[in-house]
Design an enzyme around this catalytic site. Structure first.
Site: not given
Lengths: 236, 236
Positions: A101, A166, A195
């Site tokens: 991430d 995300k 996400k």
């Protein structure tokens, strides 16, 4: 709680598998990593998400369980050099992480240096390509961006070959919103998953995010979210 | 304002030289870096402190002015791999930084893995040794530590060869306190300097920190601090 029963994701185990069980407290110790991994196995979370320095520990603890290890790159401010993000990605993968991430360079996005934003993402994607089945998620920190910047960031993440966008780091001003998740899902058009992370602490919010188009949830409140599901009776 | 006049640092220019003029907003753009550097030259700040990605820009803008460029390593959570911190340090030095504010591994400190804490610091110090006159400051994030952990962190920073210990990132729960600065200065015993950072926004606080033993101040409120000095009339 009607809303919780109205979408595609209605059972406890369906939602558990979508959760990155997250512990990014900088003061967390090894014993808290042991608890995190134990919970992830017990409740069937998809991954644990920890800082790079804990990846090897969690990889060892989770060997053979099916729970994957995710980590964070250039986190949480995204303002380090592209070469450093790519190097950090490589080291994290070596240590056993299979999901990365990374935080986008937000300053470059704000000044419209989109080619640089894309190249920064691409460096991490290239590092990840060396590990089969690894994934890259690009954290946009959407509370700092306009709608058009969010859309452009999604397009650049796609062009760079990222797998997910995300919403937030959880360390910034704002968290995930249904509106931003929907915008990101529409911009991705199915080619880029979403996400939702930041402020997701209840079963209801979790399901709202999934129904808005999120495919994954990042939260440190996974146990509370699943406990919330126990109270919901969704009949077919 | 009596307190402001009671210590060693009482003039505007004395204090300006001790300030790391800091801009670590992740959404900051190149034009804000231009302003930051212009202010640093105009007001005589010792350094600008920026994210690694802006070091080359600021180094170019400040060439020949005497204002140095500081940057941050493993910032603000300190939980990346030691090799990544050392690599990031090397890249930042290559880009022109001469001062590195690295975040200690706080989790390792909390669990008492002090050899690992020291080795992590040492990796950055070794990278810095390749550049003459470069400095390493170790950010402890003191609000997360006990007094005995703060003292041990200072001893480990000294053993690793760091030049400064620094109170806080400014992104955590707490900022600099007079008590912590004093403890750090006493533990360092003159061999380790102290940088106070986190919540320093007035001339009075700035002077309190310097009088408590700080040799350097990290703040994004340098202009307001200097403006505060204009109102103070300290007679010899």
């Amino acid at each position: 709680m009607d809303q919780t029963c109205s979408g595609l994701f209605r059972t406890r185990s369906q939602v558990a598998g979508k959760i990155d069980h997250t512990l990014l407290d900088p003061a967390a110790t090894g014993s808290r990593m042991v608890n995190l991994c134990r919970e992830a196995v017990q409740y069937g979370f998809g991954t644990v998400c920890v800082h790079p320095v804990w990846v090897a520990t969690c990889t060892r603890l989770l060997a053979g369980t099916g729970v994957k290890v995710a980590t964070v790159i250039g986190f949480p401010l995204g303002a380090t050099l592209p070469r450093v993000k790519a190097f950090e990605a490589g080291e994290a993968l070596l240590a056993g992480a299979v999901e990365l991430d990374m935080v986008m360079n937000i300053g470059w996005a704000k000044e419209g240096s989109w080619s640089a934003v894309e190249a920064d993402i691409s460096g991490v994607v290239q590092a990840a390509r060396k590990v089969p089945d690894s994934l890259v998620k690009v954290i946009l920190e959407t509370s700092l961006l306009t709608h058009s910047e969010i859309s452009e960031a999604c397009r650049r993440a796609m062009a760079a070959g990222a797998d997910y966008v995300k919403t937030a780091t959880g360390f910034g001003a704002g968290g995930a919103t249904v509106e931003h998740v929907g915008l990101m899902a529409r911009t991705g058009g199915g080619r880029l998953k979403v996400k939702a992370a930041g402020g997701i602490r209840t079963a209801q919010t979790a399901v709202q995010m999934l129904n808005a188009g999120a495919d994954r949830l990042g939260t440190s409140a996974g146990l509370a979210i699943l406990a919330g599901f126990e109270e919901i009776d969704c009949k077919e």
